[in-house]
Write a protein that holds these residues in place. Structure first.
Motif, PDB file in Angstrom:
ATOM      1  N   ALA A  40       8.275  -2.984   2.893  1.00  0.00           N
ATOM      2  CA  ALA A  40       8.700  -1.590   2.704  1.00  0.00           C
ATOM      3  C   ALA A  40       8.435  -1.155   1.270  1.00  0.00           C
ATOM      4  CB  ALA A  40      10.179  -1.433   3.052  1.00  0.00           C
ATOM      5  N   ALA A  41       8.729  -2.042   0.308  1.00  0.00           N
ATOM      6  CA  ALA A  41       8.507  -1.705  -1.100  1.00  0.00           C
ATOM      7  C   ALA A  41       7.022  -1.477  -1.353  1.00  0.00           C
ATOM      8  CB  ALA A  41       9.040  -2.821  -1.996  1.00  0.00           C
ATOM      9  N   ARG A  42       6.192  -2.353  -0.796  1.00  0.00           N
ATOM     10  CA  ARG A  42       4.746  -2.225  -0.983  1.00  0.00           C
ATOM     11  C   ARG A  42       4.246  -0.886  -0.429  1.00  0.00           C
ATOM     12  NH1 ARG A  42       3.626  -7.393   1.301  1.00  0.00           N
ATOM     13  NH2 ARG A  42       4.560  -8.541  -0.410  1.00  0.00           N
ATOM     14  N   TRP A  43       4.704  -0.513   0.728  1.00  0.00           N
ATOM     15  CA  TRP A  43       4.255   0.747   1.335  1.00  0.00           C
ATOM     16  C   TRP A  43       4.901   1.948   0.655  1.00  0.00           C
ATOM     17  CZ3 TRP A  43       4.674  -1.185   7.097  1.00  0.00           C
ATOM     18  CH2 TRP A  43       3.477  -1.846   7.433  1.00  0.00           C
ATOM     19  N   TRP A  44       6.199   1.872   0.493  1.00  0.00           N
ATOM     20  CA  TRP A  44       6.957   3.022   0.025  1.00  0.00           C
ATOM     21  C   TRP A  44       6.491   3.459  -1.365  1.00  0.00           C
ATOM     22  CZ3 TRP A  44      10.234   5.061   3.565  1.00  0.00           C
ATOM     23  CH2 TRP A  44      11.009   6.154   3.136  1.00  0.00           C
ATOM     24  N   LEU A  47      -2.308   2.722   8.428  1.00  0.00           N
ATOM     25  CA  LEU A  47      -1.426   3.751   7.851  1.00  0.00           C
ATOM     26  C   LEU A  47      -2.187   4.648   6.877  1.00  0.00           C
ATOM     27  CD1 LEU A  47       1.912   1.852   7.107  1.00  0.00           C
ATOM     28  CD2 LEU A  47       1.620   3.814   8.645  1.00  0.00           C
ATOM     29  N   ARG A  48      -3.018   4.033   6.043  1.00  0.00           N
ATOM     30  CA  ARG A  48      -3.769   4.813   5.050  1.00  0.00           C
ATOM     31  C   ARG A  48      -4.631   5.873   5.714  1.00  0.00           C
ATOM     32  NH1 ARG A  48      -2.256   4.408   0.638  1.00  0.00           N
ATOM     33  NH2 ARG A  48      -1.658   2.489  -0.401  1.00  0.00           N
ATOM     34  N   GLU A  49      -5.164   5.539   6.888  1.00  0.00           N
ATOM     35  CA  GLU A  49      -6.017   6.497   7.597  1.00  0.00           C
ATOM     36  C   GLU A  49      -5.222   7.638   8.201  1.00  0.00           C
ATOM     37  OE1 GLU A  49      -8.054   4.077  10.427  1.00  0.00           O
ATOM     38  OE2 GLU A  49      -9.474   3.302   8.936  1.00  0.00           O
TER      39      GLU A  49
END
Ligand code: C2E
Ligand code: MG
Ligand code: MG
Ligand code: MG
Length: 287
Positions: free
Chosen positions: A102-106, A273-275
């Motif tokens: 979550a930290a990496r994405w958020w 997610l990036r896409e």
């Protein structure tokens, strides 16, 4: 007649060996080691808004690659762990891993909620809110970065509503979802009292939407009920466009299933997610 009796015999035998068979105890021992040997990984499956297609969350699903037997599905080892103290350890491992993800994405602009499956007993353990609180503060995450999914079984006893752990989670602001809805026997009142924010309609009803009118009525009434309680509905196991269209027509809020995305390893989930997620101004935070 004989064949049938034979089959019944086998079934009885399998039920007998269910609990303490050497096989099950062996697997439990392997699972205990698997945590330390890093044989457990999480995959992430998207949850999307049915009307707009927007990503609404990612569900963490545990994967175990046994060194000899290969991949073992969670339905084969979670129930085993649930019968022992090992479940607590597994959930701790999963929550730690999810917090890091979550930290990496958020903090790189992918602000998407991650759902964690917990077993009914986990939810009554006061160590759980403490672990969540510590993780959220360590990684500077808002409580909505995480959601807990629990099956309907939690609604069976009265303990769930009065328990300190449930209150602590509510105070923390970590949302709850009710998983596999429709398979248990919970009443509407019980559902409302748990103060969940989402209800996930079990895949067994969703997948029969195209063939059974009974299931269509069941799903429609669950969707209506969920909305009338002010909660959001999620359909599980959406595999076809036809089913997705029916669900959208019923006003079901969200869907999850192979049509939208399979559970993916973290690196693939990040690319996925990036896409799709409109990357907001990245918010890099020292961790
Ligand atoms: P669940 O939480 O209801 O998860 C949904 C299951 O449906 C997942 O199976 C997922 O891979 C599968 N699925 C998703 N979309 C589709 C689809 O379109 N078609 C079909 N046929 N299946 C789909 P999975 O990963 O095998 O997990 C099974 C169950 O194991 C989960 O059901 C959950 O109850 C449990 N589980 C998984 N990971 C964990 C965990 O970390 N902790 C706990 N306590 N339980 C877990
Ligand atoms: Mg789930
Ligand atoms: Mg489910
Ligand atoms: Mg399930």
């Amino acid at each position: 007649y004989l064949a049938k009796e034979g089959r019944t015999g086998v079934e009885l035998y399998q039920q007998d060996k269910d609990r303490n068979s050497p096989e099950r105890l062996g697997l439990l021992g392997d699972l205990r080691r698997a945590v330390d040997n890093r044989e457990l990984r999480l995959h992430y499956q998207p949850k999307v808004d049915l009307a707009t297609g927007e990503v609404r969350g990612m569900e963490a699903l545990l994967r175990w690659r046994h060194p000899v037997r290969g991949p073992i599905p969670p339905d084969d080892f979670i129930p085993l762990a649930e019968q022992s103290y090992l479940m607590r350890q597994l959930t701790e491992y999963v929550i730690d891993a999810v917090m890091e993800q979550a930290a990496r994405w958020w903090h790189t602009g992918l602000q998407v909620q991650i759902s964690v499956n917990v077993s009914a007993r986990d939810l009554l353990d006061s160590a759980l809110p403490d672990q969540l609180e510590a993780g959220l503060s360590r990684f500077r995450l808002p409580p909505e970065a995480i959601q807990l999914e629990v099956t309907e079984r939690i609604l069976m006893g009265d303990q769930a509503y009065t328990h300190e752990t449930i209150k602590a989670l509510a105070a923390l602001g970590v949302p709850l979802a009710l998983d596999d809805f429709g398979t248990g026997y919970s009443s509407f009142i019980r559902l409302q009292r748990l103060a969940a924010s989402e209800v996930k309609i079990d895949a067994s009803f969703v997948q029969r939407l195209s063939s059974s009118e009974d299931d269509e009525r069941i799903v429609r009434s669950i969707v209506d009920l969920v909305r009338s309680l002010g909660l959001r509905s999620v359909a599980e196991g959406v595999e076809t466009e036809e089913v997705a269209l029916k669900l959208t027509g019923m006003g079901c809020d969200m869907g999850q299933g192979w049509l939208f995305g399979r559970p993916m390893a973290p690196a693939d989930a990040t690319v996925w997610l990036r896409e799709r997620v409109g990357v907001q101004e990245a918010e890099y935070v020292e961790i």
